[in-house]
Design an enzyme around this catalytic site. Structure first.
Site, short mmCIF file in Angstrom:
data_model
loop_
_atom_site.label_atom_id
_atom_site.label_comp_id
_atom_site.label_asym_id
_atom_site.label_seq_id
_atom_site.Cartn_x
_atom_site.Cartn_y
_atom_site.Cartn_z
N GLY A 6 0.77 -1.23 0.00
CA GLY A 6 0.00 0.00 0.00
C GLY A 6 0.80 1.27 0.00
O GLY A 6 0.26 2.33 0.26
N HIS A 134 -8.81 0.55 -1.72
CA HIS A 134 -9.14 0.62 -0.29
C HIS A 134 -8.27 1.70 0.34
O HIS A 134 -7.06 1.54 0.46
CB HIS A 134 -8.89 -0.75 0.36
CG HIS A 134 -9.47 -0.91 1.72
ND1 HIS A 134 -10.06 -2.09 2.14
CD2 HIS A 134 -9.54 -0.06 2.77
CE1 HIS A 134 -10.47 -1.94 3.40
NE2 HIS A 134 -10.16 -0.72 3.81
N LEU A 135 -8.90 2.78 0.72
CA LEU A 135 -8.10 3.93 1.16
C LEU A 135 -7.37 3.63 2.46
O LEU A 135 -7.81 2.83 3.28
CB LEU A 135 -8.98 5.18 1.28
CG LEU A 135 -9.85 5.44 2.50
CD1 LEU A 135 -9.06 6.05 3.65
CD2 LEU A 135 -10.98 6.37 2.12
N HIS A 136 -6.25 4.27 2.63
CA HIS A 136 -5.42 4.07 3.81
C HIS A 136 -4.60 5.33 4.04
O HIS A 136 -4.02 5.87 3.11
CB HIS A 136 -4.52 2.84 3.66
CG HIS A 136 -3.83 2.75 2.33
ND1 HIS A 136 -4.49 2.36 1.18
CD2 HIS A 136 -2.56 3.00 1.96
CE1 HIS A 136 -3.64 2.37 0.16
NE2 HIS A 136 -2.46 2.77 0.61
N GLN A 137 -4.59 5.76 5.27
CA GLN A 137 -3.83 6.96 5.65
C GLN A 137 -2.46 6.53 6.16
O GLN A 137 -2.35 5.75 7.11
CB GLN A 137 -4.58 7.71 6.74
CG GLN A 137 -3.77 8.77 7.43
CD GLN A 137 -4.34 10.15 7.19
OE1 GLN A 137 -4.33 10.65 6.08
NE2 GLN A 137 -4.87 10.76 8.22
#
Ligand code: ZN
Length: 175
Positions: A6, A134-137
């Protein structure tokens, strides 16, 4: 141990301690499509904390160690829901992602004395998201000169041991 990728495209942070990012650079472990079934950020919460490198589980979002860190202690805050875009988050998810980001900063600071952070999300493959579905910070700790905050462990242990110990350290400090 599960696989992630990611972190997005290589950038200026590549000069950091990232030998194992070679696996990412070689394109291994890329999801074959954007479905939840192929999504590591959907799979990780189904694993136990050690296997998934999960540091903390919230109600709508969780915190996981990045398997291909830009720097030691690089965490990601992910909603459990398989959503790609920040605008798709509910208010509750938005608040929890923000709260977990701040908690991650506090925890990383407390265990490692990080002097700064890069925080943010790559939205879309064109913007460098490795797993755009799939968003991820990202929460990336920084030090002056970006030295390894665990130099002894980092030099004497294999990567899985190192990741496991880093996870344990951060999870233990997460109060
Ligand atoms: Zn997902």
């Amino acid at each position: 141990m599960t696989h992630q990728d990611g972190v997005g495209v290589p950038d200026g942070l590549d000069r950091l301690w990232t030998p194992h990012r070679m696996a990412y650079i070689r394109g291994e472990n890329k999801p074959s499509d954007g479905t939840p079934r192929e999504c590591p950020f959907c799979r990780i919460p189904t694993l136990d904390d050690e296997a998934g490198l999960v540091v903390h589980r919230g109600d709508t979002a969780y915190v996981v160690l990045n398997l291909y860190p830009y720097s030691p202690g690089h965490l990601m805050v992910c909603p459990y829901r398989h959503v790609a875009d920040y605008t798709e988050l509910t208010d509750a998810e938005t608040i929890e992602v923000a709260g977990l980001t701040r908690a991650a900063m506090r925890v990383i600071r407390s265990v490692s004395g990080a002097q700064g952070f890069n925080i943010g999300m790559n939205q879309g493959a064109v913007a460098g998201a490795g797993i755009s579905a799939h968003l991820h910070q990202h929460v990336v700790p920084r030090w002056a000169g970006d030295q390894n905050f665990m130099p002894i462990i980092g030099r004497t242990k294999t990567l899985p041991e190192l990741m496991s110990e880093t996870r344990q350290l951060l999870a233990g400090a997460w109060a």
